[in-house]
Design an enzyme around this catalytic site. Structure first.
Site, PDB file in Angstrom:
ATOM      1  N   CYS A   2       0.831  -1.186   0.000  1.00  0.00           N
ATOM      2  CA  CYS A   2       0.000   0.000   0.000  1.00  0.00           C
ATOM      3  C   CYS A   2       0.874   1.248   0.000  1.00  0.00           C
ATOM      4  O   CYS A   2       1.841   1.341   0.751  1.00  0.00           O
ATOM      5  CB  CYS A   2      -0.959   0.084   1.184  1.00  0.00           C
ATOM      6  SG  CYS A   2      -2.068  -1.313   1.292  1.00  0.00           S
ATOM      7  N   ARG A  27       4.102  -0.143  -4.797  1.00  0.00           N
ATOM      8  CA  ARG A  27       3.860  -0.702  -3.469  1.00  0.00           C
ATOM      9  C   ARG A  27       2.618  -1.583  -3.410  1.00  0.00           C
ATOM     10  O   ARG A  27       2.401  -2.303  -2.431  1.00  0.00           O
ATOM     11  CB  ARG A  27       3.712   0.428  -2.440  1.00  0.00           C
ATOM     12  CG  ARG A  27       4.934   1.291  -2.315  1.00  0.00           C
ATOM     13  CD  ARG A  27       4.702   2.379  -1.296  1.00  0.00           C
ATOM     14  NE  ARG A  27       4.589   1.832   0.036  1.00  0.00           N
ATOM     15  CZ  ARG A  27       5.600   1.616   0.858  1.00  0.00           C
ATOM     16  NH1 ARG A  27       6.823   1.924   0.472  1.00  0.00           N
ATOM     17  NH2 ARG A  27       5.423   1.125   2.045  1.00  0.00           N
ATOM     18  N   TRP A  84      -2.407  -2.900  -1.703  1.00  0.00           N
ATOM     19  CA  TRP A  84      -2.050  -4.313  -1.814  1.00  0.00           C
ATOM     20  C   TRP A  84      -2.953  -5.002  -0.792  1.00  0.00           C
ATOM     21  O   TRP A  84      -2.800  -4.807   0.408  1.00  0.00           O
ATOM     22  CB  TRP A  84      -0.577  -4.524  -1.487  1.00  0.00           C
ATOM     23  CG  TRP A  84      -0.110  -5.920  -1.740  1.00  0.00           C
ATOM     24  CD1 TRP A  84       0.309  -6.445  -2.926  1.00  0.00           C
ATOM     25  CD2 TRP A  84       0.019  -6.976  -0.773  1.00  0.00           C
ATOM     26  NE1 TRP A  84       0.679  -7.767  -2.765  1.00  0.00           N
ATOM     27  CE2 TRP A  84       0.510  -8.117  -1.461  1.00  0.00           C
ATOM     28  CE3 TRP A  84      -0.242  -7.085   0.599  1.00  0.00           C
ATOM     29  CZ2 TRP A  84       0.749  -9.328  -0.819  1.00  0.00           C
ATOM     30  CZ3 TRP A  84      -0.006  -8.298   1.229  1.00  0.00           C
ATOM     31  CH2 TRP A  84       0.488  -9.406   0.519  1.00  0.00           C
ATOM     32  N   ASN A 110      -2.101   1.687   5.634  1.00  0.00           N
ATOM     33  CA  ASN A 110      -1.138   0.679   5.187  1.00  0.00           C
ATOM     34  C   ASN A 110      -0.790  -0.149   6.412  1.00  0.00           C
ATOM     35  O   ASN A 110      -0.434   0.414   7.440  1.00  0.00           O
ATOM     36  CB  ASN A 110       0.122   1.384   4.641  1.00  0.00           C
ATOM     37  CG  ASN A 110       1.252   0.419   4.350  1.00  0.00           C
ATOM     38  OD1 ASN A 110       1.015  -0.738   4.049  1.00  0.00           O
ATOM     39  ND2 ASN A 110       2.485   0.889   4.440  1.00  0.00           N
ATOM     40  N   GLY A 111      -0.917  -1.476   6.312  1.00  0.00           N
ATOM     41  CA  GLY A 111      -0.595  -2.335   7.455  1.00  0.00           C
ATOM     42  C   GLY A 111      -1.763  -3.248   7.772  1.00  0.00           C
ATOM     43  O   GLY A 111      -2.662  -3.439   6.945  1.00  0.00           O
ATOM     44  N   GLU A 502      18.508 -16.937  -7.215  1.00  0.00           N
ATOM     45  CA  GLU A 502      18.041 -15.603  -7.606  1.00  0.00           C
ATOM     46  C   GLU A 502      17.492 -15.631  -9.048  1.00  0.00           C
ATOM     47  O   GLU A 502      16.462 -15.019  -9.334  1.00  0.00           O
ATOM     48  CB  GLU A 502      19.202 -14.606  -7.456  1.00  0.00           C
ATOM     49  CG  GLU A 502      18.936 -13.194  -7.905  1.00  0.00           C
ATOM     50  CD  GLU A 502      17.778 -12.494  -7.204  1.00  0.00           C
ATOM     51  OE1 GLU A 502      17.251 -13.020  -6.224  1.00  0.00           O
ATOM     52  OE2 GLU A 502      17.391 -11.414  -7.689  1.00  0.00           O
ATOM     53  N   LYS A 506      13.603 -14.648  -9.960  1.00  0.00           N
ATOM     54  CA  LYS A 506      13.241 -13.612 -10.931  1.00  0.00           C
ATOM     55  C   LYS A 506      12.254 -14.167 -11.960  1.00  0.00           C
ATOM     56  O   LYS A 506      11.293 -13.506 -12.334  1.00  0.00           O
ATOM     57  CB  LYS A 506      14.489 -13.105 -11.671  1.00  0.00           C
ATOM     58  CG  LYS A 506      15.337 -12.154 -10.878  1.00  0.00           C
ATOM     59  CD  LYS A 506      14.681 -10.794 -10.763  1.00  0.00           C
ATOM     60  CE  LYS A 506      15.206 -10.011  -9.585  1.00  0.00           C
ATOM     61  NZ  LYS A 506      14.850 -10.527  -8.263  1.00  0.00           N
ATOM     62  N   GLU A 509       8.780 -14.797 -10.383  1.00  0.00           N
ATOM     63  CA  GLU A 509       8.151 -13.536 -10.001  1.00  0.00           C
ATOM     64  C   GLU A 509       7.624 -12.771 -11.213  1.00  0.00           C
ATOM     65  O   GLU A 509       6.535 -12.198 -11.168  1.00  0.00           O
ATOM     66  CB  GLU A 509       9.234 -12.714  -9.286  1.00  0.00           C
ATOM     67  CG  GLU A 509       8.859 -11.341  -8.857  1.00  0.00           C
ATOM     68  CD  GLU A 509      10.021 -10.652  -8.124  1.00  0.00           C
ATOM     69  OE1 GLU A 509      11.193 -10.964  -8.392  1.00  0.00           O
ATOM     70  OE2 GLU A 509       9.738  -9.790  -7.282  1.00  0.00           O
ATOM     71  N   HIS A 525      20.744 -36.009  -6.004  1.00  0.00           N
ATOM     72  CA  HIS A 525      20.024 -36.505  -4.827  1.00  0.00           C
ATOM     73  C   HIS A 525      18.507 -36.384  -4.996  1.00  0.00           C
ATOM     74  O   HIS A 525      17.775 -36.463  -4.016  1.00  0.00           O
ATOM     75  CB  HIS A 525      20.493 -35.759  -3.582  1.00  0.00           C
ATOM     76  CG  HIS A 525      21.950 -35.954  -3.301  1.00  0.00           C
ATOM     77  ND1 HIS A 525      22.472 -37.154  -2.881  1.00  0.00           N
ATOM     78  CD2 HIS A 525      23.008 -35.115  -3.443  1.00  0.00           C
ATOM     79  CE1 HIS A 525      23.785 -37.054  -2.746  1.00  0.00           C
ATOM     80  NE2 HIS A 525      24.130 -35.820  -3.087  1.00  0.00           N
ATOM     81  N   LYS A 628       6.196  -4.038  -3.804  1.00  0.00           N
ATOM     82  CA  LYS A 628       7.629  -3.784  -3.639  1.00  0.00           C
ATOM     83  C   LYS A 628       8.042  -3.841  -2.173  1.00  0.00           C
ATOM     84  O   LYS A 628       9.090  -4.346  -1.834  1.00  0.00           O
ATOM     85  CB  LYS A 628       7.932  -2.402  -4.220  1.00  0.00           C
ATOM     86  CG  LYS A 628       9.393  -2.005  -4.171  1.00  0.00           C
ATOM     87  CD  LYS A 628      10.156  -2.739  -5.225  1.00  0.00           C
ATOM     88  CE  LYS A 628      11.634  -2.398  -5.200  1.00  0.00           C
ATOM     89  NZ  LYS A 628      12.395  -3.425  -5.919  1.00  0.00           N
TER      90      LYS A 628
HETATM   91  O1  M6R Z   1      12.915  -4.414   0.660  1.00  0.00           O
HETATM   92  P1  M6R Z   1      13.532  -5.767   0.948  1.00  0.00           P
HETATM   93  O2  M6R Z   1      14.900  -5.891   0.372  1.00  0.00           O
HETATM   94  O3  M6R Z   1      13.499  -6.118   2.394  1.00  0.00           O
HETATM   95  O4  M6R Z   1      12.588  -6.800   0.186  1.00  0.00           O
HETATM   96  C1  M6R Z   1      12.787  -8.169   0.318  1.00  0.00           C
HETATM   97  C2  M6R Z   1      12.007  -8.948  -0.717  1.00  0.00           C
HETATM   98  O5  M6R Z   1      10.627  -8.712  -0.567  1.00  0.00           O
HETATM   99  C3  M6R Z   1      12.420  -8.580  -2.148  1.00  0.00           C
HETATM  100  O6  M6R Z   1      13.786  -8.750  -2.341  1.00  0.00           O
HETATM  101  C4  M6R Z   1      11.663  -9.462  -3.171  1.00  0.00           C
HETATM  102  O7  M6R Z   1      12.036 -10.783  -3.025  1.00  0.00           O
HETATM  103  C5  M6R Z   1      11.920  -8.954  -4.582  1.00  0.00           C
HETATM  104  N1  M6R Z   1      10.682  -8.522  -5.172  1.00  0.00           N
HETATM  105  C6  M6R Z   1      12.495  -9.961  -5.493  1.00  0.00           C
HETATM  106  O8  M6R Z   1      12.757  -9.422  -6.757  1.00  0.00           O
END
Ligand code: M6R
Length: 633
Positions: A2, A27, A84, A110-111, A502, A506, A509, A525, A628
């Protein structure tokens, strides 16, 4: 999670609030809404879906407006929200702002208000009819109730009354919240409150702003005020007043924002993500800038830890989530190698629940781009309760995680708008190297010249990245070929393992594809049975020069999977010809010392995921279901 904006001043609020929401849409984008106080009326508009839906509704409304009556575009006090969803689905009725029963008070949030069920039951027992499924609506009704109680008690009307009522409400709420509210009867004022959720103030001339982060008002002012925990802030055009929840005066911390509005624009790129990938050389250079003193000492930012504290550390925990967790996994290899201190990397969301063994001599490193990730914040607080020292790596000045830490190293990556983390990851990895070197130095394990040699290697990375990005086109072509693959696997060893994780994150996501990362040695394994004829497997190969044994082992792993039908996409160092016979696609990256290799090997994987997502027609910057900044646990 949010994004919220508030404005009080002399200019029409609507455009300013909408511009702010545009910058905060990363956000959350389940719905958006605004409330504007205009001529003693409260005018609201809200719509499910992205901000564009709200803008369309506002455009239709302005066509229909009666010219004789001031419309929503005329008011000079307003609040806006991009959501969100947590409580209640992403529908029009659950979109914020939420109005109280009197129709004159509007609240955005927000929260999560954790005691909302109890509060809702109490309000319903008093006859309040709820019009949404959200926890937020409770706050709107409670605020309106407090305002009418205070008025009935003879309290003078005006902005101060709004702040008093908000403080009363906050004392009844449990959980995490940033709240903003306006009252049609109190024009010219916006009240905000924060507990465990972000809120910053923008200080203008004859106008002031409130927002989840500074990008919302950066085009109007670069002077900001950081708020503390459990504070209420009242803004009018002329004043900013901060108190705690009991009404005691408090002061925020002034800071100047060292980047400008253009940093938060796409700048000619199709997506923010592509722009942020391209910014990585500069982001690394900025993160390294001024870190090495003439006497060879590494410089952190805000250090409330002595060298003795760092010398006393006998165990390190790195806590983080998602991509930041992967940066922590890379860090472990460097920190243990350079400092000989045992270093564990933990998912922040699991950390406090497993009762880790912590004490004064434990150093906890919290990594977070946003500085607001609730899981990481809670892990940090748990560590502090157990008397551990906490060092933060963060990209966001004024955010909660650095403020609550004993020391901070800021990654000067500039604003990262795309939900998928790219430049934040590389700069976090650089920051971790700097911390490893600093620890090695204060503990007398590395001499200044040894530290300087690694810093020199780091200084070469921006140029290496530029070279890599200049030759990235073949990765784009490959992405188009892979766009229909049902699954993509990633394998790596040593620091290549977190890179594999990673790469898979990506792709999941952004492209909504099945993808998994493995330690290459683990394939045999179990996971090797996933490999079928044509299954794409991205293989991260370490330098043959640095760790010959590692290199040879992964080459064997590549042969094993190829023998079982895998289509291999090999990321290897320039000049590594040993891999050529086993690579269906070969992507060369510049030569780099083994420990620093993630700074180059990750980049083709970012581009691959971005391009596959685009080829599949997805919104690269705002993937579905995500946000985000994740400010709920
Ligand atoms: O703001 P932060 O670095 O704490 O966020 C952590 C994760 O939410 C963030 O890295 C998330 O995994 C990314 N969207 C991945 O691309």
């Amino acid at each position: 999670m949010c994004g919220i904006v508030g404005y009080a001043g002399a200019r029409p609020a609507l455009g300013i609030v909408l511009d702010g929401l545009r910058r905060l849409e990363y956000r959350g984008y389940d719905s958006a809404g605004v409330a504007v106080v205009c001529d003693g009326d409260l005018l609201t508009e809200k719509k499910a879906g992205k901000l564009a839906n709200l803008e369309k509704a506002l455009a239709e409304r302005s066509t229909a407006d009666d010219d004789a009556v001031p419309g929503i575009g005329a008011g000079t006090t307003g609040i806006g929200h991009t959501r969100w969803a947590t409580h209640g689905g992403p529908t029009d009725r659950n979109a914020h702002p939420h109005r109280a029963r009197d129709g004159r008070v509007a609240v955005i949030h927000n929260g999560i208000i954790e005691n909302f069920a109890k509060l809702r039951a109490e309000l319903e027992a008093e006859g309040v009819e709820f019009t949404s499924d959200t926890d937020t609506e409770c706050a709107a009704h409670l605020l309106a109730g407090e305002l009418s109680r205070l008025r009935a008690a003879g309290e003078p009307d005006g902005p101060t009354l709004l702040a008093t009522a908000m403080r009363q409400v906050c004392q009844r709420l449990e959980g995490a919240f940033t709240l903003l509210a306006v009252d049609a009867a109190i024009p010219g004022a916006v009240v905000g409150a924060r507990r465990n959720s972000p809120l910053v103030v923008g200080r203008g001339v004859g106008e002031n702003y409130l927002a989840s982060d500074v990008s919302a008002f950066i085009e109007h002012t670069r002077d900001a005020v950081e708020l503390g925990q459990d504070q209420v802030v009242l803004i009018t055009g002329e004043a900013i007043e901060v108190t705690d929840f009991t009404g005691a005066p408090a002061t925020g911390k002034d800071f100047h924002i060292d980047w400008d509005a253009s940093a938060a624009e796409k700048g000619g790129y199709d997506y923010f993500m592509l722009k942020e990938i391209a910014e990585q050389p500069q982001a690394i250079a900025d993160t390294l800038l001024g870190r090495l003193k003439e006497n060879g000492e590494i410089v952190l930012d805000e250090v409330r830890l002595s060298d003795q504290d760092l010398r006393d550390a006998d165990k390190i925990f790195i806590v983080a989530c998602g991509t930041s967790y992967h940066a922590g996994m890379v860090a472990k290899y460097a920190i243990e190698h350079w400092t000989r201190i045992p270093c564990e990397v933990e998912l922040a969301s699991e950390f406090r629940y497993r009762d880790p063994v912590l004490d004064r001599s434990t150093l906890v490193v919290a990594i977070s781009q946003s500085g607001e990730t609730m899981d990481t914040l809670m892990a940090l607080r748990h560590a502090k309760e157990q008397k551990a020292r906490v060092l933060a790596i963060c990209n966001t000045n004024g955010s909660t995680i650095p403020r609550e830490s004993d020391a901070v190293l800021y990654t000067h990556g500039g604003p990262e708008v795309a939900v998928a983390s790219t430049k934040a990851f590389l700069t976090q990895v650089v920051a971790c190297y700097l911390i490893g070197l600093h620890l090695a130095q204060v503990r007398g394990i590395k001499y200044a010249d040894e530290v300087a040699a690694v810093v020199d290697q780091l200084q070469e990375m921006p140029d290496k990245l530029r070279e890599l990005l200049a030759g990235i086109e073949p990765v784009r072509e490959l992405a188009r070929e892979l766009k229909a693959a049902p699954t993509v696997l990633f394998i790596g060893r040593h620091v290549g393992f977190p890179v594999a994780l990673e790469g898979a994150l990506k792709l999941k996501e952004l492209a909504y594809m099945h993808a998994e990362g493995f330690a290459a040695g683990e394939l045999k394994h179990g996971p090797i049975s996933l490999i079928d004829q044509g299954t794409p497997v991205v293989c991260i190969v370490p330098s043959p020069a640095g760790r010959g044994m590692l290199h040879d082992k992964i080459v064997s792993n590549i042969q094993e999977i190829r023998a079982r039908g895998a289509r291999t996409i090999v990321i290897a160092e320039q000049g590594d010809e040993a891999v050529t016979p086993y690579a269906d696609h070969l992507i060369y990256v510049p030569r780099t010392p083994t420990l620093l290799a993630p700074l180059v090997t990750t980049v083709p994987l970012q581009v691959l995921a971005c391009e596959i997502a685009a080829a599949r027609g997805h919104d690269v910057d705002q993937p579905r279901n995500l946000a985000k900044s994740v400010t709920v646990e």
